[in-house]
Write an enzyme that holds these catalytic residues in place. Structure first.
Site, short mmCIF file in Angstrom:
data_model
loop_
_atom_site.label_atom_id
_atom_site.label_comp_id
_atom_site.label_asym_id
_atom_site.label_seq_id
_atom_site.Cartn_x
_atom_site.Cartn_y
_atom_site.Cartn_z
N ARG A 31 -8.52 -3.32 0.97
CA ARG A 31 -8.42 -2.72 2.30
C ARG A 31 -9.82 -2.69 2.91
NH1 ARG A 31 -5.17 2.73 2.70
NH2 ARG A 31 -6.99 3.71 1.79
N SER A 100 4.17 1.16 4.29
CA SER A 100 3.93 2.60 4.23
C SER A 100 5.03 3.37 4.94
CB SER A 100 2.60 2.95 4.91
OG SER A 100 1.51 2.40 4.24
N LYS A 129 -8.62 10.24 4.67
CA LYS A 129 -8.57 10.14 6.11
C LYS A 129 -7.69 11.27 6.63
CE LYS A 129 -4.99 6.56 5.69
NZ LYS A 129 -4.58 5.19 6.03
#
Length: 200
Positions: A31, A100, A129
Site C-alpha cells: 500500500r 474493504s 488513520k
C-alpha cells in the site's frame, strides 16, 4: 487457486516486502501512498519480483492499472476505489480482488462483485488513520462470516498477536496487520510471532 495465508501484513515499500518474506510471510499487501506514479510502478514491480522468487502472494492496494501491468496476484479495493475501478479489465487480466467493508451496505456492494476475499474493519480502535466507522468488535466477525460463507474473511484494524488469535477464533480466515509490525522495535521478530500464532 492458492489459499490465502492467515497472516496478512500491509507495508508501503518493496523493501518491507523483502524483509517480511525473508522471515516467512506468504501474503503481503503493498500500500504505497503519496508517491509519483513512476515510483509506485517501480515499487510494485520490485515487490512482485520478490514475491515470485519466494512463492509469496502480493496484493496491490488501489492501483489496479499498475497491478495489471506488473502481473500482481491480487488487487485490494476500498469502497471509494470501487467507483473508478474497471472490474471487467481487472478480471479479464486474471487479477483476484479483495474488497474493504465496514457496514451492511458496503458488504452487499462487495458481494455483488464476487470478491476473492472480503475485509472487515476496524475490529479494534486503530492508530493508522482516522476511521469514519467505529470499531466493529469480535461479534461482527461471526456475523460477516455467516453472510459470506466460503469467501475468505480478513479481519483488520488495531490488531496485535493476541487480538489476531481472537479474530481467528471468532471466525476470521485471515488477520491483517500494519503498525504492530511496522512500528515494532523488532519487526522481523514480531512477524515471526504472528506466523507462529497463525499457522499453529
Amino acid at each position: 487457486m492458492k489459499a490465502l495465508d492467515r497472516f496478512y501484513p500491509i507495508v508501503d515499500s518493496a523493501g518491507w516486502v523483502a524483509r517480511l518474506v525473508g522471515v516467512g510471510a506468504r501474503l503481503i499487501q503493498l500500500r504505497v501512498k503519496d508517491r509519483t506514479d513512476a515510483e509506485i510502478l517501480g515499487e510494485t514491480r520490485e515487490a512482485v519480483k520478490i514475491c515470485r522468487e519466494t512463492g509469496a502472494q502480493l496484493i496491490v492496494n488501489d492501483y489496479w492499472r499498475i497491478a495489471i501491468e506488473v502481473g500482481a496476484d491480487y488487487i485490494h479495493l476500498g469502497q471509494s476505489d470501487l467507483d473508478g475501478a474497471d472490474m471487467k479489465a481487472i478480471r479479464a487480466n486474471g487479477l483476484r480482488v479483495g474488497v474493504s467493508t465496514h457496514d451492511e451496505g458496503e458488504l452487499e456492494r462487495a458481494l455483488r462483485l464476487e470478491p476473492d476475499y472480503v475485509a472487515l474493519g476496524p475490529i479494534y480502535p486503530t492508530i493508522l488513520k482516522a476511521m469514519a466507522h467505529p470499531p466493529q468488535g469480535l461479534a461482527r466477525i461471526g456475523e460477516w462470516k455467516r453472510r459470506i460463507g466460503d469467501i475468505p474473511l480478513v479481519a483488520i484494524g488495531g490488531l496485535n498477536v493476541e487480538r489476531g488469535k481472537a479474530c481467528l477464533a471468532a471466525g476470521a480466515d485471515v488477520v491483517s496487520v500494519v503498525t504492530d509490525i511496522t512500528l515494532n522495535a523488532d519487526p522481523e521478530g514480531r512477524a515471526r510471532e504472528w506466523i507462529a500464532a497463525t499457522r499453529s
